[in-house]
Design an enzyme around this catalytic site. Sequence first.
Site, PDB file in Angstrom:
ATOM      1  N   SER A 257       1.026  -1.459   0.384  1.00 28.30           N
ATOM      2  CA  SER A 257       0.209   0.276  -0.129  1.00 28.30           C
ATOM      3  C   SER A 257       1.188   0.751  -0.409  1.00 28.30           C
ATOM      4  CB  SER A 257      -0.953   0.211   0.942  1.00 28.30           C
ATOM      5  OG  SER A 257      -0.013   0.381   2.410  1.00 28.30           O
ATOM      6  N   VAL A 258       0.632   1.697  -0.870  1.00 26.57           N
ATOM      7  CA  VAL A 258       0.845   3.833  -0.163  1.00 26.57           C
ATOM      8  C   VAL A 258      -0.114   4.960   0.295  1.00 26.57           C
ATOM      9  CG1 VAL A 258       1.794   5.466  -1.977  1.00 26.57           C
ATOM     10  CG2 VAL A 258       2.511   3.315  -2.490  1.00 26.57           C
TER      11      VAL A 258
ATOM     12  N   ARG B  74       4.545   9.829  -6.311  1.00 29.77           N
ATOM     13  CA  ARG B  74       6.112   9.911  -5.612  1.00 29.77           C
ATOM     14  C   ARG B  74       7.220   9.336  -5.825  1.00 29.77           C
ATOM     15  NH1 ARG B  74       4.948  14.099  -1.044  1.00 29.77           N
ATOM     16  NH2 ARG B  74       3.188  15.195  -1.734  1.00 29.77           N
ATOM     17  N   GLY B  75       7.146   7.488  -5.771  1.00 29.57           N
ATOM     18  CA  GLY B  75       7.616   6.553  -6.534  1.00 29.57           C
ATOM     19  C   GLY B  75       8.335   6.185  -5.249  1.00 29.57           C
TER      20      GLY B  75
ATOM     21  N   LEU C 180       5.882   3.405  -4.389  1.00 26.33           N
ATOM     22  CA  LEU C 180       5.576   1.773  -4.573  1.00 26.33           C
ATOM     23  C   LEU C 180       7.080   1.220  -5.118  1.00 26.33           C
ATOM     24  CD1 LEU C 180       3.954  -0.233  -4.957  1.00 26.33           C
ATOM     25  CD2 LEU C 180       2.867   0.383  -7.637  1.00 26.33           C
ATOM     26  N   THR C 181       7.228   2.530  -6.062  1.00 23.35           N
ATOM     27  CA  THR C 181       8.683   1.567  -7.093  1.00 23.35           C
ATOM     28  C   THR C 181       9.442   1.561  -6.134  1.00 23.35           C
ATOM     29  OG1 THR C 181       7.537   2.716  -8.456  1.00 23.35           O
ATOM     30  CG2 THR C 181      10.057   2.373  -8.698  1.00 23.35           C
TER      31      THR C 181
ATOM     32  N   SER D 187      -4.659  -6.218  -6.125  1.00 19.99           N
ATOM     33  CA  SER D 187      -6.767  -5.376  -6.265  1.00 19.99           C
ATOM     34  C   SER D 187      -6.801  -4.919  -7.031  1.00 19.99           C
ATOM     35  CB  SER D 187      -6.207  -4.233  -4.580  1.00 19.99           C
ATOM     36  OG  SER D 187      -5.200  -3.758  -5.285  1.00 19.99           O
ATOM     37  N   GLU D 188      -5.764  -4.132  -8.207  1.00 26.04           N
ATOM     38  CA  GLU D 188      -5.875  -4.091  -9.265  1.00 26.04           C
ATOM     39  C   GLU D 188      -4.272  -4.259 -10.063  1.00 26.04           C
ATOM     40  OE1 GLU D 188      -7.286   1.042  -9.492  1.00 26.04           O
ATOM     41  OE2 GLU D 188      -5.777   0.339  -7.298  1.00 26.04           O
TER      42      GLU D 188
ATOM     43  N   TYR E  34       1.128  -4.192 -11.525  1.00 26.65           N
ATOM     44  CA  TYR E  34       2.386  -4.655 -11.622  1.00 26.65           C
ATOM     45  C   TYR E  34       3.132  -4.860 -12.600  1.00 26.65           C
ATOM     46  CZ  TYR E  34       1.142  -4.498  -6.454  1.00 26.65           C
ATOM     47  OH  TYR E  34       1.026  -4.064  -5.621  1.00 26.65           O
TER      48      TYR E  34
ATOM     49  N   PHE F 194      -3.621 -14.707  -0.044  1.00 24.87           N
ATOM     50  CA  PHE F 194      -2.750 -14.206   1.338  1.00 24.87           C
ATOM     51  C   PHE F 194      -2.364 -12.337   0.491  1.00 24.87           C
ATOM     52  CE2 PHE F 194      -0.177 -15.245  -2.888  1.00 24.87           C
ATOM     53  CZ  PHE F 194       0.849 -14.316  -3.233  1.00 24.87           C
TER      54      PHE F 194
END
Length: 409
Positions: A83-84, A91-92, A94-95, A118-119, A123, A409
């Site tokens: 999550s973010v 803003r980077g 997740l990356t 989730s979406e 990914y 999971f």
Amino acid sequence: MTTDLRVLRPAEWDEWYGQLELAFGGVLEARQERELWQALTECERSVGVWDGDVCVGTAGAFTFRLSVPGGGLVPAAGVTMVSVAPTHRRRGVLTSMMRRQLDDVFAWGEPLAVLTASEPVIYGRFGYGVATRQMRAEIDTNRVRLSVPPGTDDVALRLVAPSEASAACEAVYARLVPGRPGMLARRPGWERLPLLDPPGVRDGASALQCVLAERDGEAVGYALYSTKPEWSPAGPQGTVRLRHMGALDPAAYAAVWRFLCGIDLMSTVQVPNRPVDDAWQHLVSDVRRCDLRVQDGLHLRVVDLPAALEARTYLAPVDVVLEVEDSFCPWNTGRWRLSGDAKGATCSRTDDPAELTLSVRELGAAYLGGVSLASLAGAGLVREVRHGALAEASLAFGSPVAPWLPHGF
């Protein structure tokens, strides 16, 4: 932006998990759910991003073994709890977590990373391909009848409290894992997941129930389910909500399905997640009355390419040079000669000319045998350089049964 990305400390778990709940809509989970996920979280394999003393990003990785074609169990990182914070999107964050996580997975010596999304759009840019699909269904049991194979009547059925049946259900599940790619060998503690049943999320349905199918006193099948009674002026129209099921042979399998479709006062069986080739489709009298739908399941990322390709077997002999592009994990980029068959495989770097070219995302999609390389080529995602290489490799990468992830999971 100045942030601190670091391994999760156990004392930070509540705030870390609270950020996850906030990112997924802000509805707090039931106490039983929260306690289970806290027990299962591997803090040393989890990271958080902190802006000052506020957690703004989360990502974890469970220690899994994943079944692959040939029946082997391959170490895989189960990417989870990603999550973010809404204040820190674009803003980077997740990356940076994905970068750290894949570096860690490679260092841990785990050839694969897997997740449920989730979406699904998120990914692919990190090299994950959709490797399994899952089927949903609603069977109209007022109009659908089942034809069962010989021996079904020899299977005894017994209602058992789910907690008391857990060991027997887990034993059946464990025997099924090697036979279908995409399944997870459950480690200690994970047997609690199928039993999770917070009253607040039942939506009018009963508590979790369990039926065991037995032959000569041995469990050969099971189903975990609940029932939701409903009535109309015409009479009962309740719903059976299947949670999990498994069986070791056709007769036990049919006995469980006949039971589910025959519960009094129920007119629908809701099936949330089954393999796309699930055999009940051949038992029912009218598949059109079953409202079948298919969606993505497990997303798979090849982290260590040669180790991953050598960990599975191949449906037909194959000897092909793959040219793979992987900008996020550059150690996978280059040309690789894969030689294998039903007994095993070798994969090593080569200077020989490429025969097929693809990205690591497409390799992940095809890895478990549920997505054909030929289908990906039809979409322009795999390119054949040597004539005949596509048909050879597409057949070899296949699986006799559809890969399937039985639970999230």
